[in-house]
Design a protein around this motif. Structure first.
Motif, short mmCIF file in Angstrom:
data_model
loop_
_atom_site.label_atom_id
_atom_site.label_comp_id
_atom_site.label_asym_id
_atom_site.label_seq_id
_atom_site.Cartn_x
_atom_site.Cartn_y
_atom_site.Cartn_z
N LYS A 71 -1.78 9.49 23.30
CA LYS A 71 -2.18 8.21 23.87
C LYS A 71 -2.48 7.22 22.74
O LYS A 71 -2.40 7.57 21.57
CB LYS A 71 -3.41 8.39 24.76
N LYS A 72 -2.88 6.04 23.10
CA LYS A 72 -3.13 4.97 22.12
C LYS A 72 -4.17 5.37 21.08
O LYS A 72 -3.96 5.17 19.89
CB LYS A 72 -3.58 3.71 22.85
N ASN A 111 -2.34 7.86 10.66
CA ASN A 111 -2.56 6.63 11.43
C ASN A 111 -3.48 5.62 10.76
O ASN A 111 -3.63 4.51 11.25
CB ASN A 111 -3.03 6.94 12.86
N LYS A 112 -4.11 6.01 9.65
CA LYS A 112 -4.96 5.12 8.84
C LYS A 112 -6.24 4.66 9.55
O LYS A 112 -6.81 3.64 9.22
CB LYS A 112 -4.19 3.89 8.35
N TRP A 134 -9.67 8.34 17.71
CA TRP A 134 -9.96 7.34 16.70
C TRP A 134 -10.18 6.01 17.39
O TRP A 134 -9.79 5.80 18.53
CB TRP A 134 -8.84 7.24 15.66
N ASP A 135 -10.84 5.12 16.70
CA ASP A 135 -11.11 3.77 17.17
C ASP A 135 -10.38 2.83 16.22
O ASP A 135 -10.56 2.92 15.00
CB ASP A 135 -12.61 3.50 17.16
N GLN A 136 -9.57 1.94 16.75
CA GLN A 136 -8.79 1.05 15.89
C GLN A 136 -9.67 0.06 15.12
O GLN A 136 -9.18 -0.63 14.25
CB GLN A 136 -7.71 0.35 16.70
#
Length: 153
Positions: A71-72, A111-112, A134-136
């Motif tokens: 997912k995102k 994904n950095k 993760w949180d963008q």
């Protein structure tokens, strides 16, 4: 690593190191320390894709890693295999934090974003689920790898 792929060792040796020796040496914090050790291994053996991540698990003898959902801001994996089932059935104190830390760091490098992975043991099914999130807003700061980055507003 290539020259070691074909050598077979008894699973008992892995059990001695992983489930007996390391917890004795590391003490009550062994699960957290194994998580961070997994992150360290990932930095020494970086992969470029989810497929390479699964290949590493197989080569390391950790089991069969399968991507279930992507997912995102979250990825879910299933870890299965004979050794996984045996470890789960042998003791109630089994941990897969080494693998969780390894997954977290590999995805973080890909994904950095600062990434954390949680394990969910499915003892009856003989499997382990890993949920990496993760949180963008938590963009990885290349200069401070290994430290928590400051949130970007």
């Amino acid at each position: 690593m290539e020259e070691l792929k074909e050598i077979q060792v008894p699973a008992f040796s892995l059990e001695l190191l992983r489930d007996v020796l390391l917890p004795d040496i590391l003490g009550q914090d062994h699960q957290q320390m194994l998580y961070w050790a997994g992150k360290g291994i990932a930095r020494k053996y970086p992969v470029q894709s989810i497929e390479e991540l699964a290949d590493f698990f197989e080569a390391a003898g950790w089991g069969n890693l399968t991507l279930l959902h992507n997912k995102k801001n979250e990825v879910e994996f299933e870890l299965s295999g004979e050794l996984v089932s045996i470890r789960l059935n042998k003791t109630d104190d089994c941990t897969f934090q080494l693998e969780a830390g390894f997954i977290a760091e590999q995805l973080q490098l890909m994904n950095k974003y600062i990434t954390e992975t949680y394990e969910q043991i499915k003892k009856r099914a003989g499997k382990v689920m890993f949920i990496a999130q993760w949180d963008q807003k938590d963009l990885l700061d290349e200069v401070t790898i290994g430290k928590r980055s400051k949130r970007k507003l």
